[in-house]
Structures are given as C-alpha cells and as structure tokens.
Design an enzyme around this catalytic site. Structure first.
Site, PDB file in Angstrom:
ATOM      1  N   LYS A 112      48.954  37.102  38.736  1.00 19.92           N
ATOM      2  CA  LYS A 112      48.968  38.521  39.118  1.00 19.92           C
ATOM      3  C   LYS A 112      50.281  38.927  39.781  1.00 19.92           C
ATOM      4  O   LYS A 112      50.632  40.096  39.802  1.00 19.92           O
ATOM      5  CB  LYS A 112      47.770  38.830  40.007  1.00 19.92           C
ATOM      6  CG  LYS A 112      46.463  38.770  39.231  1.00 19.92           C
ATOM      7  CD  LYS A 112      45.272  39.277  40.007  1.00 19.92           C
ATOM      8  CE  LYS A 112      44.052  39.400  39.112  1.00 19.92           C
ATOM      9  NZ  LYS A 112      43.546  38.079  38.677  1.00 19.92           N
TER      10      LYS A 112
HETATM   11  C1  PLP Z   1      42.769  37.869  37.528  1.00 18.88           C
HETATM   12  C2  PLP Z   1      42.690  36.470  37.030  1.00 18.88           C
HETATM   13  C3  PLP Z   1      42.207  36.164  35.742  1.00 18.88           C
HETATM   14  C4  PLP Z   1      41.683  37.225  34.789  1.00 18.88           C
HETATM   15  O1  PLP Z   1      42.695  38.075  34.311  1.00 18.88           O
HETATM   16  P1  PLP Z   1      42.315  39.483  33.618  1.00 18.88           P
HETATM   17  O2  PLP Z   1      43.602  40.169  33.379  1.00 18.88           O
HETATM   18  O3  PLP Z   1      41.443  40.198  34.622  1.00 18.88           O
HETATM   19  O4  PLP Z   1      41.576  39.171  32.369  1.00 18.88           O
HETATM   20  C5  PLP Z   1      42.213  34.839  35.347  1.00 18.88           C
HETATM   21  N1  PLP Z   1      42.629  33.853  36.174  1.00 18.88           N
HETATM   22  C6  PLP Z   1      43.084  34.101  37.419  1.00 18.88           C
HETATM   23  C7  PLP Z   1      43.509  32.962  38.285  1.00 18.88           C
HETATM   24  C8  PLP Z   1      43.142  35.412  37.895  1.00 18.88           C
HETATM   25  O5  PLP Z   1      43.586  35.658  39.137  1.00 18.88           O
END
Ligand code: PLP
Length: 464
Positions: A112
């Site tokens: 993220k």
């Molecule tokens: C947010 C997240 C996801 C999922 O990603 P999306 O874009 O919501 O599909 C998967 N793994 C981790 C570690 C995350 O923080």
C-alpha cells in the site's frame, strides 16, 4: 484527461478534482474517459528505465495539464525516496518461471506504500497550489492506516485522523501508526470493531458540520483513482524485467478490495502482454465464487490469517464491471443498486472476464503449509497474503513456460503469528529501520463508540 463515473450520472471531472473526491455523486467510482495505450515499440523502449522514470511515463498521460512534467517528476521522486531497496520493486525467483515481486520495501512493509506515498505527495502538491487545507479521515483494520499515516505525516496541508478498533489490530500494526509523532497525525482507538470505525467515517463524510470553517474531509481508501494508477507501474516494471513485450507475463495477486489486481488489468488494457491474472482469495471468497460459479453473494466475514484480504464485497470490482458492460453506466447502476444483494453476471460478461481472470481460494491451513513448503524448497519466507498468491498461481496457471509473477504484498515480519505457525523460527526479524519499534513511545486517543465524542476530539485537535 477527463474522468467519468461508473454509474454514468455524475459530472465528469479533471484529474486533480478526481483525486480530491471520494465516491462520485451518483455512488459510482471515477475512471478515465479513455485509457492511454502504448504500442509494442513504445513498451520495448521502456525496457531499461528505472522505476521512477517508468512511473513518469505510465502516469503522465492520465494527468494531462493538471501537473507540469517537472511537477509530476518531483512528486514521483519524493514518493519513492522512502523505499529501502534501490530497485524499489525487486524480483526474486522461487521456481522455474515463478517469481516473487517484492512490494514491501516501503516505510510500512506493505504494497500500500506504493500508492499512499504517492497520494500523500500528490495531495500536498495540489492543495498547496489551491491554498486549501483538508482533513483526511479513514478507518483501518491494519495496513491501510499505517500506510496512509506514513503518506501524510510530512504534508503541510493535511491533518489525518485514523480510527482503528481498540485492541483488535496486531501490535506491529498498531505501533506502526501510534509511534508517528507528527503534529498533524491523530490516532483514534475506538472501543468497537472495524465496522464501527467504518460507520463512524461514513457518518462523518455525510455530515461534515463538525469541522472548523473552510475544512473538508478527503478519503484515502482504495477507491481513490490515484492509488490504482500508481499500482499500474509495477506490472510494467516486472514484465519488462522478464522480457516483455516480446514475452507474455502473467500475474497472481492476493486480492481483497480488487484494487491491486485491477491495476494489472489496466496494464493489460494499456498494451502490456498479459495472458492470465489470478485472483487469489482467502476464505472470504466472493470474487472466486463470482468467477468460478457466477455467484456474487455477500457472506458473513471470516477472520483469517491474511487479515488484509478479509472483505465481504470488493469495491473496485465495480470498475471492472463498467468495462465488461461496455462502459454502460446505467447497466452498472442497475446491477449494483443493492450492494448487499446477490448478483449474477450476464453470461457473455462472465466469459469475457474469464478470458483474463482465473481465481482460486486458499484456506488458513493450506496457507501455513505453503509458507513452510516454499521456505523448505527455496529458502524464501512468505507472508500469509503472498503465500495465498503463490498457491493460487501453482494451482491455476495455464502456461508453465510463461513467467508467473506472484505479487508479494507484505513483509513476513508484519504477520509473525501466522509465519510462526509454519516454521519454528524464533522470531522473524524486523527490517533495520523498524528494529526499535517495540521501544518507541506511542500516542493515541481511546474513545467510546460515540459519534459526538469523536467529532468533539477532532474539532478540538483541529482548533489548536
Ligand atoms: C490491502 C492488501 C491486500 C489486498 O489488496 P486489494 O487492493 O485490496 O485487493 C493484500 N495483501 C496485503 C498485505 C494488503 O495490505
């Protein structure tokens, strides 16, 4: 470039206005009116670029005249200088034609950061130009909150309030948020669950009269277009390293809200040769049921070892539906009028989705086994989210010859309890910059699940 709503009735917006808005006024999500595309020759010419220059080439067509080239380059430069690996998104091999794309070298150890470091810089730049100061408010069950705080902590024109459920996030996740001592960062530990936090944020967006004059709320959740856009870059980056555009490359993505994998779909639409995108889910499998059985019906939330993928309905799936329904906003509005109702896709739409997407569900027990197996066979330590992506890829990949890239969305040290179930490692070491995390001072405000008390706290904090 103009941006339009997936439900077809909200006014179209410029790039800057899209980024500074949440949902469209008709309840839809903003998408570009048309997608920029790159020819094979143009993609081939990107082959040797470093991550930042590649990001500039991919993002620039979306931005249009809202930022000069120099401004955009500067925003990108700042966004990725916080990453601790020179490659920004390095590839590691774990099998024949199987690769891990490490997306956890940013400040909070999860992918993220790619989007939220960029979003923070972008917000600050746009707001300074407008002479505006805004309030970012969000709810988190873990990863998003810390990435948003790291993205906004140095922004002069933003105050950020993040609500997390008191005593219900992991200690690493809480400390990543509460040890940030910037004056513009406020952590609220709400005496309730994640849904209570989310409801509190929704109610605050609906009635913002509690804010001081001239202030408004801005959202940083994964429906923000800039987050999706920033994520397109690493699909190009990985594929170019592995021989694109001459070679076709496939991806497996641990999926929650469908933001990350939707960026992969966009990369494909923009010209990158991708045959297969694997939607990897945990027990919260609404997308797997949709792709495999045309059953898109919400079920109660299950708490899994991969908490960042624990979702009931994936908000960004709407953006894919808009494309698959030939960008017909009223068809999408009709389909999604009631998000909690079961949905069935038109058979032709479903078969078009299946041309690109495969899906697979992996439960907790298997997740733990995969962490162990991959460590034993390749000496590589996966976090539980990434393990789901690897297992899904191995189960449903169509071509053994084409490279399969598994997106690693988090560093294993972020989820030590799940990893410890798989391996008798004493303690999974935190990366150097976080080694003193457990000694740092914390700051947060514990508040009851009461809207007026939360608003009072925010108003007072913004007044001083
Ligand atoms: C947010 C997240 C996801 C999922 O990603 P999306 O874009 O919501 O599909 C998967 N793994 C981790 C570690 C995350 O923080």
């Amino acid at each position: 470039m103009k941006f339009i709503s997936t439900r077809g009735r909200a006014p179209s917006l410029s790039f800057a206005d899209t980024v500074l808005t949440g949902l469209a006024s008709d309840g839809g999500l903003y998408v570009p009116e048309s997608l920029p595309t790159f020819s094979r020759a143009e993609i081939a010419a990107m082959a040797g670029l470093d991550y930042r220059e590649l990001a500039f080439r991919i993002i620039q067509p979306f931005v249009g005249d809202d930022l000069s080239d120099e401004e955009l380059r500067d925003i990108i430069e700042r966004s990725y200088e916080t990453f601790r690996h020179r490659a920004i998104a390095p590839l590691v091999q774990t099998g024949t034609n199987e690769w891990i794309l490490e997306l956890f070298h940013g400040p909070t150890l999860a992918f993220k950061d790619f989007a939220l470091q960029f979003l923070g810089q972008l917000f600050d730049h746009l707001l300074k130009k407008r002479g505006e100061r805004v309030v970012v408010m969000g709810a988190t069950s873990g990863d998003t909150g810390s990435a948003a705080i790291e993205g906004c902590r140095h922004c002069d024109n933003i105050d950020i309030f993040i609500l997390h459920p008191h005593n219900r996030v992991s200690e690493v996740q809480r400390r990543q948020m509460t040890t940030v001592m910037s004056d513009n960062v406020f952590n609220i530990a709400l005496e309730g669950n994640f849904d209570d936090c989310q409801n509190m944020v929704k109610a605050s967006f609906a009635d913002q009269s509690f804010l001081p004059d001239g202030r408004r709320l801005v959202a940083v959740n994964s429906i923000n277009w800039a987050r999706i856009m920033a994520q397109i870059v690493y699909y190009f980056y990985a594929a170019l390293r592995l021989g694109a555009p001459e070679k076709t490359v496939n991806f497996s993505v641990p999926t929650g809200n469908f933001g990350d994998i939707f960026a992969g779909y966009l990369a494909r639409q923009m010209g990158l040769p991708i045959d297969q995108l694997v939607i990897a889910t945990n027990a919260n499998d609404i997308l797997h049921r949709c792709i495999s059985d045309n059953d898109h019906s919400p079920r109660p939330l299950v708490h899994s070892l991969s908490p960042s993928m624990d979702i009931m309905v994936s908000s960004n799936f709407e953006r894919l539906l808009f494309d698959l329904y030939d960008r017909n906003g009223s068809a999408v509005a009709e389909l999604l009028a009631d998000r909690s109702a079961p949905m069935h896709l038109d058979p032709s739409v479903l078969s078009r989705a299946r041309e690109v997407f495969s899906s697979c569900r992996v439960d907790d027990a298997r997740t733990v086994e995969v962490i162990r197996e991959v460590f034993e066979s390749s000496e590589y330590l996966l976090d539980p989210h990434t393990a789901i992506g690897v297992e899904a890829a191995r189960r449903v990949r169509k071509s053994a010859e084409q490279p399969m890239v598994c997106l690693s969305t988090a560093h294993p040290a972020k989820f030590p309890d799940a990893v410890a179930r798989a391996l008798p490692l004493e303690k999974i070491p935190l990366p150097a910059h976080m080694q003193d995390l457990f000694e740092r001072a914390e700051r947060m405000k514990v508040l009851p699940n009461d809207l007026s008390q939360v608003h009072e706290f925010m108003a007072t904090a913004l007044d001083t």
